[in-house]
Design an enzyme around this catalytic site. Structure first.
Site, PDB file in Angstrom:
ATOM      1  N   HIS A   1      -9.219  -3.813  10.024  1.00 54.58           N
ATOM      2  CA  HIS A   1      -9.199  -3.595   8.575  1.00 54.58           C
ATOM      3  C   HIS A   1      -9.660  -4.842   7.816  1.00 54.58           C
ATOM      4  O   HIS A   1     -10.049  -4.740   6.653  1.00 54.58           O
ATOM      5  CB  HIS A   1      -7.777  -3.254   8.111  1.00 54.58           C
ATOM      6  CG  HIS A   1      -7.471  -1.787   8.055  1.00 54.58           C
ATOM      7  ND1 HIS A   1      -8.330  -0.857   7.529  1.00 54.58           N
ATOM      8  CD2 HIS A   1      -6.362  -1.090   8.432  1.00 54.58           C
ATOM      9  CE1 HIS A   1      -7.770   0.352   7.584  1.00 54.58           C
ATOM     10  NE2 HIS A   1      -6.574   0.234   8.138  1.00 54.58           N
TER      11      HIS A   1
ATOM     12  N   GLY B   1       3.549   2.418  10.940  1.00 52.81           N
ATOM     13  CA  GLY B   1       3.280   1.561  12.099  1.00 52.81           C
ATOM     14  C   GLY B   1       3.075   0.105  11.722  1.00 52.81           C
ATOM     15  O   GLY B   1       3.745  -0.782  12.236  1.00 52.81           O
ATOM     16  N   ALA B   2       2.150  -0.136  10.805  1.00 55.23           N
ATOM     17  CA  ALA B   2       1.831  -1.515  10.463  1.00 55.23           C
ATOM     18  C   ALA B   2       0.985  -1.537   9.205  1.00 55.23           C
ATOM     19  O   ALA B   2       0.533  -0.495   8.737  1.00 55.23           O
ATOM     20  CB  ALA B   2       1.067  -2.176  11.606  1.00 55.23           C
ATOM     21  N   MET B   3       0.751  -2.752   8.683  1.00 60.17           N
ATOM     22  CA  MET B   3       0.009  -2.879   7.425  1.00 60.17           C
ATOM     23  C   MET B   3      -0.907  -4.090   7.476  1.00 60.17           C
ATOM     24  O   MET B   3      -0.498  -5.185   7.871  1.00 60.17           O
ATOM     25  CB  MET B   3       1.023  -3.000   6.276  1.00 60.17           C
ATOM     26  CG  MET B   3       0.384  -3.205   4.922  1.00 60.17           C
ATOM     27  SD  MET B   3      -0.629  -1.767   4.425  1.00 60.17           S
ATOM     28  CE  MET B   3      -1.846  -2.591   3.426  1.00 60.17           C
TER      29      MET B   3
ATOM     30  N   GLU C   1       0.856  -1.190   0.000  1.00 56.69           N
ATOM     31  CA  GLU C   1       0.000   0.000   0.000  1.00 56.69           C
ATOM     32  C   GLU C   1       0.895   1.245   0.000  1.00 56.69           C
ATOM     33  O   GLU C   1       1.830   1.301   0.786  1.00 56.69           O
ATOM     34  CB  GLU C   1      -0.914   0.040   1.225  1.00 56.69           C
ATOM     35  CG  GLU C   1      -1.914   1.175   1.129  1.00 56.69           C
ATOM     36  CD  GLU C   1      -2.917   1.214   2.298  1.00 56.69           C
ATOM     37  OE1 GLU C   1      -2.860   0.329   3.178  1.00 56.69           O
ATOM     38  OE2 GLU C   1      -3.731   2.131   2.298  1.00 56.69           O
TER      39      GLU C   1
ATOM     40  N   ASN D   1      -2.239  -6.285   5.433  1.00 56.89           N
ATOM     41  CA  ASN D   1      -2.305  -7.297   4.376  1.00 56.89           C
ATOM     42  C   ASN D   1      -3.182  -8.473   4.803  1.00 56.89           C
ATOM     43  O   ASN D   1      -3.089  -8.952   5.925  1.00 56.89           O
ATOM     44  CB  ASN D   1      -0.903  -7.840   4.074  1.00 56.89           C
ATOM     45  CG  ASN D   1       0.123  -6.745   4.019  1.00 56.89           C
ATOM     46  OD1 ASN D   1       0.050  -5.889   3.168  1.00 56.89           O
ATOM     47  ND2 ASN D   1       1.053  -6.744   4.973  1.00 56.89           N
TER      48      ASN D   1
ATOM     49  N   GLU E   1      -9.785   4.182   6.326  1.00 58.69           N
ATOM     50  CA  GLU E   1      -8.943   4.635   7.444  1.00 58.69           C
ATOM     51  C   GLU E   1      -9.751   5.371   8.516  1.00 58.69           C
ATOM     52  O   GLU E   1      -9.586   5.118   9.702  1.00 58.69           O
ATOM     53  CB  GLU E   1      -7.778   5.482   6.936  1.00 58.69           C
ATOM     54  CG  GLU E   1      -6.785   4.720   6.055  1.00 58.69           C
ATOM     55  CD  GLU E   1      -6.202   3.469   6.711  1.00 58.69           C
ATOM     56  OE1 GLU E   1      -6.354   3.274   7.934  1.00 58.69           O
ATOM     57  OE2 GLU E   1      -5.585   2.664   5.974  1.00 58.69           O
TER      58      GLU E   1
ATOM     59  N   GLU F   1      -5.242  -2.821  12.694  1.00 56.80           N
ATOM     60  CA  GLU F   1      -4.929  -3.643  11.518  1.00 56.80           C
ATOM     61  C   GLU F   1      -5.888  -4.824  11.425  1.00 56.80           C
ATOM     62  O   GLU F   1      -6.329  -5.198  10.344  1.00 56.80           O
ATOM     63  CB  GLU F   1      -3.480  -4.138  11.545  1.00 56.80           C
ATOM     64  CG  GLU F   1      -2.423  -3.047  11.713  1.00 56.80           C
ATOM     65  CD  GLU F   1      -2.559  -1.867  10.776  1.00 56.80           C
ATOM     66  OE1 GLU F   1      -3.105  -2.035   9.673  1.00 56.80           O
ATOM     67  OE2 GLU F   1      -2.140  -0.749  11.159  1.00 56.80           O
TER      68      GLU F   1
HETATM   69  N1  B3K Z   1      -2.934   1.061   5.653  1.00 54.49           N
HETATM   70  C1  B3K Z   1      -1.631   1.191   6.248  1.00 54.49           C
HETATM   71  C2  B3K Z   1      -0.920   2.436   5.861  1.00 54.49           C
HETATM   72  C3  B3K Z   1      -0.270   2.377   4.541  1.00 54.49           C
HETATM   73  C4  B3K Z   1       0.573   3.602   4.311  1.00 54.49           C
HETATM   74  C5  B3K Z   1       1.123   3.657   2.948  1.00 54.49           C
HETATM   75  N2  B3K Z   1       2.003   4.798   2.778  1.00 54.49           N
HETATM   76  C6  B3K Z   1      -1.691   1.096   7.727  1.00 54.49           C
HETATM   77  C7  B3K Z   1      -2.986   1.418   8.339  1.00 54.49           C
HETATM   78  O1  B3K Z   1      -3.544   2.478   8.211  1.00 54.49           O
HETATM   79  O2  B3K Z   1      -3.524   0.563   8.974  1.00 54.49           O
HETATM   80 ZN    ZN Z   2      -5.445   1.837   8.750  1.00 52.10          ZN
END
Ligand code: B3K
Ligand code: ZN
Length: 847
Positions: free
Chosen positions: A294, A254-256, A122, A258, A313, A291
């Site tokens: 999400h 911070g984190a992602m 992302e 996926n 977000e 996360e």
């Molecule tokens: N979705 C990711 C953030 C991605 C940032 C890309 N530059 C983390 C989050 O908001 O949970």
């Molecule tokens: Zn997020």
């Protein structure tokens, strides 16, 4: 390869991709400098599509071969991707590319971190892995084969099969490429399991490097708590057989989230009492929840395009704040969120980087992962919930999940769900998504013949993207207090929709004292000459009681800064009484001393027509704390003693609240005893919260050298703790020393500037030290600019993000403005500056 010339992308130009992606098969042959990625993708042209161009994104990838239905083809390749003639019927695309993970210092796409392969896709990183329609509205199932080193080999979805040096994964849930992930390396798993409300047994694992096994338990528990909470509160159960989290040392954020394979900055997941503060624990719990949440708000329902980023977000931040409030304390969480909003989002909304919660154009989407999209985006949802009520909010969310599961959606879809579920017209409310700027709400009062009238006037200053803001729907939670302090009218929601509007309250025997914007019911600046001392003593709304303290402190500080007046006795007396009020939650009491930020005071001075002097602000803040310390001198030792925890360390709300208050009191006490108690606490501390607060106070008392050396010797092998060591020294430096301290630290052997955590710990701490960064001689500006110029070719994303330190430059005096302007020019003139940084500097300069 450098970025292509910056191009502006517009929301209004959205066009769907002309092809469906039926499924994706990827094979990775991992090697540090030459990883081969083979893709087999089934495409089907969409009948009647407006754009039939077969364009696949691809950057920094070397095409080795391409085939369509088994026949070799020769696509037209540019630095941004490729186009190719394709059949007007379903076909299979096969490509092989070579990429260089070891050379990938930008940490986007596939890269190496301490010998471990990992990905960050992302927003637009997948195109650095292979040729693909890298846009969130293209969703597909993925099957992934990894041929790699021995060790752990992970991707999204469920494991299919594995052997020595290979593994295969299949993700049955269609997803956009930005949720793709791969991890490979020598990792150790901390395992657990969770059975969902639907009866699915999910294997959970938290993968870490050797040595970090002892820092996994808390994160794992936070994950299980999040899974349960999302079932209980939103009715959302997890949907795969495994859920994996990996901790990575080098990570831009911070984190992602996926799908099934969350990747975390080590700082956002690893925790132990010895190495992490209470605040670290709380942040980790919140990020793990974020996360995880999400999975439904972001992954199952994703964004049609990146302009809709707040769709996932804002909602997910709102959900994680509800979770934290439930796990800990609702008022404490609310107050902390508002402190954060005022500290990070308001400056953005009120400066050159202002943009709507849903922007209408961008050059580099990574520059829009902002406090406005995240935190203001969450505030907008909070207002929506306040306006429709809890039951209707739940109904709307159920409809959202029912109607849009598996889709890539827009803010229009989101609002339609609320309109359909509640019958409410949200046309005007939608302005919260399209207008930038923080509304200001002025209040006046009248009382006549038993009728009390509150009159409101709303006004949003114009900004870079919103020239002529129109009135917004502002829910104002109001309660009325009688003069004896009892509640004359419990909280009710007034809906402001006009530029000017009055509300009457008949049948009162005496003029009440209003408590306005309870719970901070809207992200606005409230101008109201309220009786803050009375509200501090009597308000039944915990947020507004805190707000009263904050407003009193602010007025006192502004008086000192602009008129040299002495600290306000009403604030001193009120706070002294509150801090000693054992009936109140210690965490809440400690927040009472969270004074308005120095940058925030500068913003207010600027709004009021003054030129902020950072040194004067610094002196006023320290003077006020000193005055409180003097006022409370006699009671401090007992209050300190009463807030020592004797039980074994636990990072829960009760214990961390006591430690927070204990550390607030230690700060006051150090101003009386010169650091004796801090020295004792440093010597006996058996957890990082106490060790670090003691160290900070020793440094402030001018006797930190020995403890700093001891700390370094004790923690030199722990990167996350050493980040604290770097950050604390800059953060606690006197204004004139901050830049020198940061500069000296950049020469330290452990200053690995390519690691984003270490870079931010040091230079970010300087940017966050208001008086230090804005030191008269300009040394703070020059040092930051030097390092941003150096980092940009290595890591544009982190560089661009940190440019926002300069966003408030127009507030300051002519000399400071000209020094900053020179630094901005110098950055802008750097040859081959990245698209990310170019966009940020251009926007900041054009103010
Ligand atoms: N979705 C990711 C953030 C991605 C940032 C890309 N530059 C983390 C989050 O908001 O949970
Ligand atoms: Zn997020």
């Amino acid at each position: 390869m450098r970025d292509a010339a910056p191009q502006t992308i517009f929301l209004k130009d959205y066009t769907p991709f002309g092809f469906h992606v039926q499924d994706v098969h990827l094979t990775f042959d991992l090697a540090p400098n030459a990883t081969h990625v083979t893709a087999r993708i089934r495409f089907a042209p969409i009948k009647g599509a407006t754009d039939k161009t077969f364009f696949l994104h691809g950057e920094n990838v070397t095409l080795i071969s391409a085939k369509i239905d088994g026949e070799v083809v020769t696509p037209k390749v540019t630095p941004e991707g490729l186009t190719c003639d394709v059949p007007d019927m379903p076909f299979t695309w096969e490509s092989e590319v070579r990429i260089d993970p070891a050379a990938n210092t930008a940490l986007e796409g596939l890269y190496l971190s301490n010998g471990m392969y990992c990905t960050q896709c992302e927003a637009e990183g997948f195109r650095k892995i292979t040729y693909y329609p890298d846009r969130p509205d293209v969703m597909s199932t993925f099957t992934v084969r990894i041929n790699g080193p021995h060790g752990t080999l992970l991707s999204n979805g469920n494991p299919v099969a594995s052997g020595d040096g290979w593994a295969e994964w299949h993700d049955p849930w269609p997803k956009p490429a930005y949720l793709f992930a791969l991890v490979a390396g020598e990792l150790i798993a901390h395992r657990d399991s969770f059975t969902t409300s639907e009866g699915r047994k999910v294997d959970l694992a938290l993968y870490v490097r050797a040595g970090d096994e002892g820092k996994c338990a808390f994160g794992m528990q936070a994950l299980k708590d999040s899974m349960k909470w999302d079932e209980d509160v939103y009715g959302r159960a997890y949907d795969l057989d495994v859920f994996n989290i990996v901790a990575v040392d080098d990570f831009n954020m911070g984190a992602m989230e996926n799908k099934g394979l969350n990747i975390f900055n080590a700082s956002a997941v690893l925790a132990s009492p010895e190495t992490s503060t209470d605040m670290n624990f709380e942040r980790i719990e919140a990020i793990i929840a974020h996360e995880y949440f999400h999975n439904w708000t972001g992954n199952r329902i994703t964004c049609r395009d990146w302009f809709q980023l707040c769709l996932k977000e804002g909602l997910t931040v709102f959900r994680d704040s509800q979770f934290t409030a439930d796990m800990r304390s609702e008022p404490v969480k609310r107050i902390s969120d508002v402190i954060d909003l005022r500290g990070r989002q308001f400056p953005e909304d009120q400066g050159p980087l202002a943009h709507p919660v849903r922007p209408e154009s961008f050059q580099e989407i990574n520059n829009f992962y902002t406090a406005t999209i995240y935190e203001k985006g969450a505030e907008v949802i909070r207002m929506l919930k306040t306006l429709v009520g809890d039951a209707a909010y739940s109904k709307a969310l159920d409809l959202y999940f029912d109607r849009h599961d598996g889709q890539a959606c827009t803010i229009e879809d989101w609002l339609a769900v609320f309109q359909d579920a509640t019958g409410r017209d949200l046309t005007q409310f939608k302005r919260w998504y399209s207008q930038a700027g923080t509304p200001r709400v002025a209040v006046s009062e009248a009382f006549e013949n038993g009728t009390y009238t509150l009159s409101f006037e709303q006004n949003t200053p114009p900004s870079a993207t919103t020239a002529d803001p129109q009135p917004q729907v502002i829910p104002v939670a109001v309660g009325l207090l009688a003069v004896d302090g009892s509640e004359a009218l419990p909280t009710q929601i007034l809906e402001l929709t006009e530029a000017r509007q009055s509300f009457t309250f008949p049948g009162l025997t005496a003029k009440p004292v209003p408590s306005i914007l309870r719970g901070f019911s809207a992200p606005v600046v409230l101008d109201h000459a309220a009786d803050h001392a009375f509200l501090l003593a009597h308000d039944t709304d915990p947020f507004n009681r805190w707000e009263a303290a904050n407003k009193l402190a602010r007025a006192s500080l502004l008086g000192t800064i602009t008129k040299g007046s002495a600290p306000d006795p009403a604030w001193l007396a009120g706070i002294a009484q509150l801090l000693n009020d054992d009936a109140l939650d210690p965490a809440y009491r400690s927040l009472m001393l969270d004074l308005p930020g120095q940058s925030e005071l500068a913003a207010q001075l600027h709004r009021d027509g003054h030129t902020p002097d950072p040194d004067a602000i610094w002196n006023a803040v320290h003077g006020l704390i000193q005055a409180l310390s003097d006022t409370m001198a006699d009671t401090l030792p007992a209050l300190y003693a009463a807030n020592q925890v004797s039980d074994a360390y636990a990072p829960d709300a009760a214990q961390s609240g006591m430690r927070a208050l204990g550390s607030t009191v230690l700060n006051l006490l150090t101003r009386q005893d010169g650091g004796d108690q801090a020295q004792a606490q440093y010597g006996s501390a058996d957890n990082m919260t106490l060790q670090l607060s003691a160290l900070a106070n020793l440094i402030r008392a001018g006797r930190g050298d020995a403890a700093l050396a001891q700390f370094e010797a004790q923690w030199k092998d722990d990167r996350l703790v050493m980040d604290k060591w770097f950050g604390l020294q800059v953060g606690t430096a006197k204004p004139d020393d901050a830049a020198d301290t940061a500069k000296a630290l950049t020469g330290h052997a452990a200053f690995n500037w390519k690691n984003p955590n270490r870079f931010r710990a040091t230079l970010g701490a300087l940017a966050g030290h208001h008086a230090g960064f804005h030191a008269k001689d300009g040394s703070g500006y020059t040092l930051l600019a030097d390092w941003l110029i150096k980092l940009d070719p290595i890591n544009p994303q982190t560089t661009a993000r940190m440019c926002s330190a300069f966003q408030t430059w127009r507030r300051y005096d002519a000399i400071r403005q000209s020094m900053i302007s020179k630094e901005l020019d110098r950055i802008a003139a750097t040859p081959d500056l990245s698209r990310d940084t170019t966009e940020m500097i251009t926007r900041i300069r054009e103010a």
